[in-house]
Design a protein around this motif. Structure first.
Motif, mmCIF file in Angstrom:
data_model
loop_
_atom_site.group_PDB
_atom_site.id
_atom_site.type_symbol
_atom_site.label_atom_id
_atom_site.label_comp_id
_atom_site.label_asym_id
_atom_site.label_seq_id
_atom_site.Cartn_x
_atom_site.Cartn_y
_atom_site.Cartn_z
ATOM 1 N N GLU A 22 0.833 -1.209 0.000
ATOM 2 C CA GLU A 22 0.000 0.000 0.000
ATOM 3 C C GLU A 22 0.865 1.255 0.000
ATOM 4 O OE1 GLU A 22 -3.691 2.292 0.486
ATOM 5 O OE2 GLU A 22 -3.230 0.303 -0.273
ATOM 6 N N ASN A 23 1.873 1.286 0.866
ATOM 7 C CA ASN A 23 2.724 2.476 0.978
ATOM 8 C C ASN A 23 3.489 2.743 -0.310
ATOM 9 O OD1 ASN A 23 1.817 2.646 3.619
ATOM 10 N ND2 ASN A 23 3.694 1.831 4.508
ATOM 11 N N THR A 25 2.665 1.671 -3.316
ATOM 12 C CA THR A 25 1.680 2.023 -4.340
ATOM 13 C C THR A 25 1.338 3.511 -4.259
ATOM 14 O OG1 THR A 25 0.750 -0.196 -4.441
ATOM 15 C CG2 THR A 25 -0.693 1.611 -5.124
ATOM 16 N N LYS A 26 1.041 3.996 -3.069
ATOM 17 C CA LYS A 26 0.690 5.419 -2.917
ATOM 18 C C LYS A 26 1.876 6.312 -3.248
ATOM 19 C CE LYS A 26 -3.508 4.658 -1.750
ATOM 20 N NZ LYS A 26 -4.568 4.851 -2.720
ATOM 21 N N HIS A 30 1.584 9.135 -6.076
ATOM 22 C CA HIS A 30 1.633 10.548 -5.685
ATOM 23 C C HIS A 30 2.994 11.209 -5.877
ATOM 24 C CE1 HIS A 30 -2.430 10.258 -4.306
ATOM 25 N NE2 HIS A 30 -2.124 9.286 -3.477
ATOM 26 N N ASN A 61 -4.473 12.968 0.768
ATOM 27 C CA ASN A 61 -4.637 11.680 0.100
ATOM 28 C C ASN A 61 -4.950 10.610 1.138
ATOM 29 O OD1 ASN A 61 -3.874 12.489 -2.634
ATOM 30 N ND2 ASN A 61 -1.862 12.836 -1.737
ATOM 31 N N TYR A 63 -4.905 6.983 2.839
ATOM 32 C CA TYR A 63 -4.020 5.822 2.922
ATOM 33 C C TYR A 63 -4.683 4.786 3.812
ATOM 34 C CZ TYR A 63 -0.200 8.524 0.905
ATOM 35 O OH TYR A 63 0.578 9.266 0.060
#
Length: 159
Positions: A22-23, A25-26, A30, A61, A63
């Motif tokens: 997840e981290n 990917t973000k 971004h 954003n 998360y």
């Protein structure tokens, strides 16, 4: 816009390593302005996992912060492999999470990407929780050694 696939270890990691996926990917979306394809998102969309998370905000954003991730009873490795390998081939490159050498699945994903001629990178997490990207140069021989080591139950580090 560049479309990148994120690969890395999942099994034998807390929460199947969803938080790191997840981290990154973000971060890719971004900071790097990528379109990101990630197996953790595919697993959630396809119902292959049951998960719980809370939403936190950073720089306007959202998360996800995962608190629980378990495989669904209907989880099927063959359909997962088909979906993930097709997703890799639809991307411009692959980004490997740290520890990828410890995951037979990640090694196979990297092998598919290299075979297809995609750009290959590794992302490194700094002590202050930011990321740094570097080109991943790994030979077919090293990938074969890693697969062999996994098959024998031993582990070596990629050179």
């Amino acid at each position: 816009m560049t479309n990148m696939y994120v690969a890395g270890p999942m099994r034998n990691r807390p929460l199947y390593n969803f938080q790191e996926f997840e981290n990154v990917t973000k971060w890719g979306v971004h900071i790097q302005n990528w379109v990101v394809t990630s197996p953790h998102e595919i697993d959630m969309e396809e119902g292959r996992v049951q998960f719980e998370c809370r939403i936190e905000w950073s720089n306007n954003n959202p998360y996800r912060q995962f608190t629980k991730v378990t495989l669904a009873k209907s989880f099927d490795m063959i359909s997962t492999l088909k979906t993930d390998f097709k997703a890799i081939l639809d991307c411009d490159g692959i980004v490997m999470l740290e520890g990828w050498q410890e995951s037979l699945g990640a090694i196979k994903e990297l092998s598919v990407a290299k075979w297809a001629g995609l750009n290959t990178y590794v992302v490194h997490k700094s002590p202050i929780s930011t990321y740094r990207l570097s080109k991943l140069e790994v030979s077919e021989a090293t990938l074969a050694e890693l697969v062999s080591a996994h098959n024998k139950g031993s582990l070596i580090k990629a050179s």
